[in-house]
Design a protein around this motif. Structure first.
Motif, PDB file in Angstrom:
ATOM      1  N   VAL A 198     -23.836 -25.987  21.569  1.00  0.00           N
ATOM      2  CA  VAL A 198     -22.754 -25.624  20.750  1.00  0.00           C
ATOM      3  C   VAL A 198     -23.589 -25.005  19.352  1.00  0.00           C
ATOM      4  O   VAL A 198     -22.683 -24.427  18.700  1.00  0.00           O
ATOM      5  N   LYS A 199     -24.601 -24.832  19.238  1.00  0.00           N
ATOM      6  CA  LYS A 199     -25.293 -24.107  18.266  1.00  0.00           C
ATOM      7  C   LYS A 199     -25.136 -22.644  18.211  1.00  0.00           C
ATOM      8  O   LYS A 199     -24.927 -22.119  19.312  1.00  0.00           O
ATOM      9  N   GLU A 200     -25.280 -21.931  17.239  1.00  0.00           N
ATOM     10  CA  GLU A 200     -24.904 -20.559  17.031  1.00  0.00           C
ATOM     11  C   GLU A 200     -26.309 -19.703  17.632  1.00  0.00           C
ATOM     12  O   GLU A 200     -27.210 -19.889  17.270  1.00  0.00           O
ATOM     13  N   LEU A 201     -25.928 -18.694  18.180  1.00  0.00           N
ATOM     14  CA  LEU A 201     -26.931 -17.763  18.745  1.00  0.00           C
ATOM     15  C   LEU A 201     -27.198 -16.742  17.503  1.00  0.00           C
ATOM     16  O   LEU A 201     -25.919 -15.759  17.631  1.00  0.00           O
ATOM     17  N   ILE A 202     -28.305 -16.826  16.829  1.00  0.00           N
ATOM     18  CA  ILE A 202     -28.174 -15.839  15.742  1.00  0.00           C
ATOM     19  C   ILE A 202     -29.223 -14.830  16.276  1.00  0.00           C
ATOM     20  O   ILE A 202     -30.214 -14.973  16.825  1.00  0.00           O
ATOM     21  N   VAL A 203     -28.687 -13.616  16.137  1.00  0.00           N
ATOM     22  CA  VAL A 203     -29.481 -12.069  16.463  1.00  0.00           C
ATOM     23  C   VAL A 203     -29.839 -11.679  15.501  1.00  0.00           C
ATOM     24  O   VAL A 203     -28.996 -11.034  14.651  1.00  0.00           O
ATOM     25  N   PRO A 204     -31.132 -11.317  15.249  1.00  0.00           N
ATOM     26  CA  PRO A 204     -31.730 -10.773  14.058  1.00  0.00           C
ATOM     27  C   PRO A 204     -31.137  -9.265  13.842  1.00  0.00           C
ATOM     28  O   PRO A 204     -31.029  -8.721  14.744  1.00  0.00           O
TER      29      PRO A 204
ATOM     30  N   ALA B 192     -38.955 -10.623  24.779  1.00  0.00           N
ATOM     31  CA  ALA B 192     -38.589 -11.632  23.700  1.00  0.00           C
ATOM     32  C   ALA B 192     -39.280 -11.204  22.512  1.00  0.00           C
ATOM     33  O   ALA B 192     -38.628 -11.438  21.547  1.00  0.00           O
ATOM     34  N   GLY B 193     -40.823 -10.931  22.626  1.00  0.00           N
ATOM     35  CA  GLY B 193     -41.446 -10.698  21.421  1.00  0.00           C
ATOM     36  C   GLY B 193     -40.962  -9.391  20.675  1.00  0.00           C
ATOM     37  O   GLY B 193     -40.990  -9.281  19.442  1.00  0.00           O
ATOM     38  N   TRP B 194     -41.116  -8.233  21.687  1.00  0.00           N
ATOM     39  CA  TRP B 194     -40.780  -6.830  21.156  1.00  0.00           C
ATOM     40  C   TRP B 194     -39.264  -6.946  20.779  1.00  0.00           C
ATOM     41  O   TRP B 194     -38.958  -6.283  19.693  1.00  0.00           O
ATOM     42  N   ALA B 195     -38.371  -7.463  21.340  1.00  0.00           N
ATOM     43  CA  ALA B 195     -37.044  -7.282  20.952  1.00  0.00           C
ATOM     44  C   ALA B 195     -36.648  -8.089  19.707  1.00  0.00           C
ATOM     45  O   ALA B 195     -35.716  -7.930  18.993  1.00  0.00           O
ATOM     46  N   SER B 196     -37.302  -9.042  19.208  1.00  0.00           N
ATOM     47  CA  SER B 196     -36.966  -9.861  18.104  1.00  0.00           C
ATOM     48  C   SER B 196     -37.048  -9.031  16.641  1.00  0.00           C
ATOM     49  O   SER B 196     -36.821  -9.489  15.827  1.00  0.00           O
ATOM     50  N   ASN B 197     -38.051  -7.909  16.866  1.00  0.00           N
ATOM     51  CA  ASN B 197     -38.436  -7.182  15.826  1.00  0.00           C
ATOM     52  C   ASN B 197     -38.976  -7.914  14.664  1.00  0.00           C
ATOM     53  O   ASN B 197     -38.777  -8.089  13.430  1.00  0.00           O
TER      54      ASN B 197
END
Length: 381
Positions: free
Chosen positions: A102-108, A166-171
């Motif tokens: 139920v936690k929000e998925l926060i996309v940078p 995951a590491g690259w896409a996180s910016n």
């Protein structure tokens, strides 16, 4: 079959016959066999993945309870089912899962959104797909292919892509640095694990996992298993598996004081949880593979003569319970390592993989090849 299981088997046969009749009525006589085969495979996949996810969830509870016991703590003991006090702690994995769900998925804001969401899927997918060729017993296997060992090496090596993406896409420079460190570590130990599997291939003369287990049968119980001639390789495989899954003492990707929790630092909610599901699923997979290739899989460690002498012939019976016991022991070792050893430095980890494990496995291939040409090699049937 016992009288307890016979009614369940009868009910299953009746339901399968009913399903077959419905499929013939809907799709016709020509397409019905193909549809039923697809349904059967789907049901087998669910029968493997659903219990696996349950084991993964409760492995997190077992880890906290075992480490708590080793450190003279209680571990989780509050969350229960329906207020039943003596079940305290058993509902903890379910509570954790619901909380993360139920936690929000926060996309940078600067992240690549498609790859950011895809990365956790790519991390857990190989850990799930590898179970397609795992034999749980002589007859219980989803796909009994001759090149099962090659399939495993190919599919499990893809897990590193999820971490890199995951590491690259996180910016984020911290996530990217953690991803590169973790990827370099996984690739390094993947080589040692690959050469360890070459030793198993040489000893078993087969790429089929079921045949590898059958080659370890004999009158001497556990003395017939491949851990005896391949003992250094067995240790290398287990330790490399700990490093491959980014577990302590090799979890440099999560060196909090250095790189802020590593490649998944920007993740939250269920996407964050999927990375840890992949980690625990890989722990179970590595333990299962080590049990199959070195510890006889579903074979009993008790010789027939000893079991009969003790008056308990059932101890010599092969089956899934023995495989489950071996996997449980190796998983306990994973938890034991975490509670015991401090974290290695990154240069120590890379030195161990490249300068110790890799030469050792290559050297043992030469030793094994020479050993197999002599009368002292007694593991061929």
């Amino acid at each position: 079959m016992t009288t307890v299981l016979q009614p369940i088997a009868n009910l299953g046969n009746w339901l399968w016959g009913l399903l077959g009749a419905v499929v013939v009525w809907v799709f016709g006589q020509e397409l019905a066999p193909y549809v039923l085969y697809a349904v059967k495979v789907l049901l087998l996949i669910v029968a493997i993945v659903a219990p696996l996810m349950l084991v993964v969830a409760y492995l997190t509870l077992a880890e906290r309870k075992v480490i708590g016991w080793m450190q003279v703590r209680l571990g989780p003991n509050r969350v229960t089912f329906f207020g039943i006090r003596w079940l305290g702690g058993l509902a903890q994995p379910i509570a954790d899962g619901v909380k993360l769900l139920v936690k929000e998925l926060i996309v940078p804001a600067g992240a690549n959104k498609a790859l950011f969401v895809l990365a956790p899927v790519m991390a857990i997918m190989p850990a799930m797909a590898a179970w397609a060729v795992i034999p749980f017993s002589p007859t219980l296997v989803l796909s009994d292919i001759d090149a099962g060992l090659l399939y495993l090496m190919a599919i499990t090596s893809m897990g590193v892509y999820g971490i890199i993406i995951a590491g690259w896409a996180s910016n984020s420079k911290y996530a990217f640095l953690g991803a590169l460190r973790s990827a370099a570590q996984m690739v390094s130990y993947e080589l040692a694990m690959g050469f360890a599997l070459v030793c198993v291939l040489m000893a078993a003369q087969s790429l089929n996992l079921g045949e590898i287990v059958r080659m370890q049968q004999g009158d001497w119980g556990l003395a017939n298993w491949f851990w005896v001639p391949l003992f250094p390789i067995f240790l290398v495989y287990v330790i490399a598996g700990v490093a491959e899954t980014n577990r302590l003492p090799f979890d440099v990707a999560e060196g909090e004081s250095e790189i802020v929790a590593g490649f998944h630092v920007e993740y939250s909610g269920m996407a964050f949880a999927v990375f840890f599901l992949a980690e625990y699923a890989n722990m179970i997979l590595v333990s299962t593979l080590a049990s199959i290739m070195f510890l006889g899989g579903w074979l009993s460690p008790v010789p027939d003569a000893l079991a009969n002498g003790l008056g308990a012939p059932s101890l010599a019976a092969d089956g899934f319970p023995w495989l489950a016991a071996k996997v449980s022991f190796l998983l306990f070792c994973f938890l034991w390592f975490r509670a015991t050893f401090p974290r290695y430095r990154y240069d120590q980890i890379m030195r161990l993989g490249w300068k110790v494990f890799l030469p050792l496995t290559i050297g043992w291939i030469v030793v094994l090849g020479a050993w197999m040409q002599t009368p002292l090699w007694v593991w061929w049937k």
